[in-house]
Design a protein around this motif. Structure first.
Motif, mmCIF file in Angstrom:
data_model
loop_
_atom_site.group_PDB
_atom_site.id
_atom_site.type_symbol
_atom_site.label_atom_id
_atom_site.label_comp_id
_atom_site.label_asym_id
_atom_site.label_seq_id
_atom_site.Cartn_x
_atom_site.Cartn_y
_atom_site.Cartn_z
ATOM 1 N N VAL A 177 -5.349 -0.441 -1.332
ATOM 2 C CA VAL A 177 -5.896 0.565 -0.422
ATOM 3 C C VAL A 177 -5.044 0.619 0.841
ATOM 4 C CG1 VAL A 177 -7.941 1.260 0.884
ATOM 5 C CG2 VAL A 177 -8.203 0.184 -1.362
ATOM 6 N N HIS A 214 -2.840 2.957 -7.498
ATOM 7 C CA HIS A 214 -3.126 2.194 -8.713
ATOM 8 C C HIS A 214 -1.790 1.832 -9.359
ATOM 9 C CE1 HIS A 214 -7.389 3.721 -8.786
ATOM 10 N NE2 HIS A 214 -6.810 4.661 -8.056
ATOM 11 N N TYR A 241 -3.197 7.763 -8.258
ATOM 12 C CA TYR A 241 -3.556 7.794 -6.847
ATOM 13 C C TYR A 241 -4.975 8.328 -6.698
ATOM 14 C CZ TYR A 241 1.483 7.595 -6.862
ATOM 15 O OH TYR A 241 2.774 7.225 -7.138
ATOM 16 N N THR A 251 -5.729 5.174 -2.249
ATOM 17 C CA THR A 251 -5.693 3.985 -3.096
ATOM 18 C C THR A 251 -4.596 4.206 -4.126
ATOM 19 O OG1 THR A 251 -8.051 3.565 -2.809
ATOM 20 C CG2 THR A 251 -6.981 2.512 -4.695
ATOM 21 N N ALA A 300 0.859 -1.187 0.000
ATOM 22 C CA ALA A 300 0.000 0.000 0.000
ATOM 23 C C ALA A 300 0.890 1.230 0.000
ATOM 24 C CB ALA A 300 -0.899 -0.005 1.227
ATOM 25 N N GLU A 336 -5.225 -2.206 -7.787
ATOM 26 C CA GLU A 336 -5.468 -1.183 -6.776
ATOM 27 C C GLU A 336 -5.166 -1.726 -5.384
ATOM 28 O OE1 GLU A 336 -9.460 0.248 -7.192
ATOM 29 O OE2 GLU A 336 -9.131 0.887 -9.266
#
Length: 158
Positions: free
Chosen positions: A136, A114, A72, A112, A25, A134
């Motif tokens: 998170v 990407h 993002y 998030t 993340a 993706e």
């Protein structure tokens, strides 16, 4: 299409394969970094995310995967969202990605990240993965405070 010694063909590497990998993340940062912001004043946000290279195995084929943060998305906890955007933002004084809270309260900011991906089978050429995975981040709590100013006589206390 690649085949192994037994003649088994490589089935390809998909977005679902990329999404199953342990992609990290992105780290959201909110400034000021003390957990508080003032309402009606822009709060600066930015993402810290780096490209990663991972090794995996797909039906017996060794696969190297490169995942690169590409975009993002931000959810600010007050119903406002931003993105996806290619700009990760930056620390102060570069206020490129900001949000203004308009009401006092406690909010959770969620980033998030990407990722775009590429893969290489058994040392072969790098090929693109269609789509973006993706990831998170855990929420970052922030409290938006209301402030008021007052004129006073005399010198400010030191």
């Amino acid at each position: 299409m690649e085949a192994d010694a037994a003649g088994v063909e490589f089935p390809g590497f998909t977005l679902a394969d990329l999404q199953r990998l342990p992609l990290p993340a992105g780290e959201p940062a909110l400034e000021p970094g003390n957990g508080y912001v003032l309402i009606n004043v822009p709060a600066n946000v930015y993402a810290d995310a780096e490209p990663v290279e991972l090794a995996t195995d797909v039906v017996g084929f060794p696969v190297q995967v490169r995942a690169t943060p590409a975009r993002y998305s931000w959810a600010f906890g007050d119903g406002a969202v931003l993105g996806p955007t290619e700009d990760p933002g930056a620390p102060y004084p570069d206020l490129r990605v900001t949000h203004i809270y308009t009401a006092p309260g406690r909010y959770d900011v969620v980033l998030t990240t990407h990722y775009s991906g590429e893969y290489s089978v058994a040392g072969g050429p790098w090929l693109p993965v269609e789509g973006e995975a993706e990831v998170v981040s855990p929420p970052v709590p922030v409290e938006a405070l209301a402030a008021r100013s007052a004129l006073v006589s005399g010198a400010a206390p030191s």
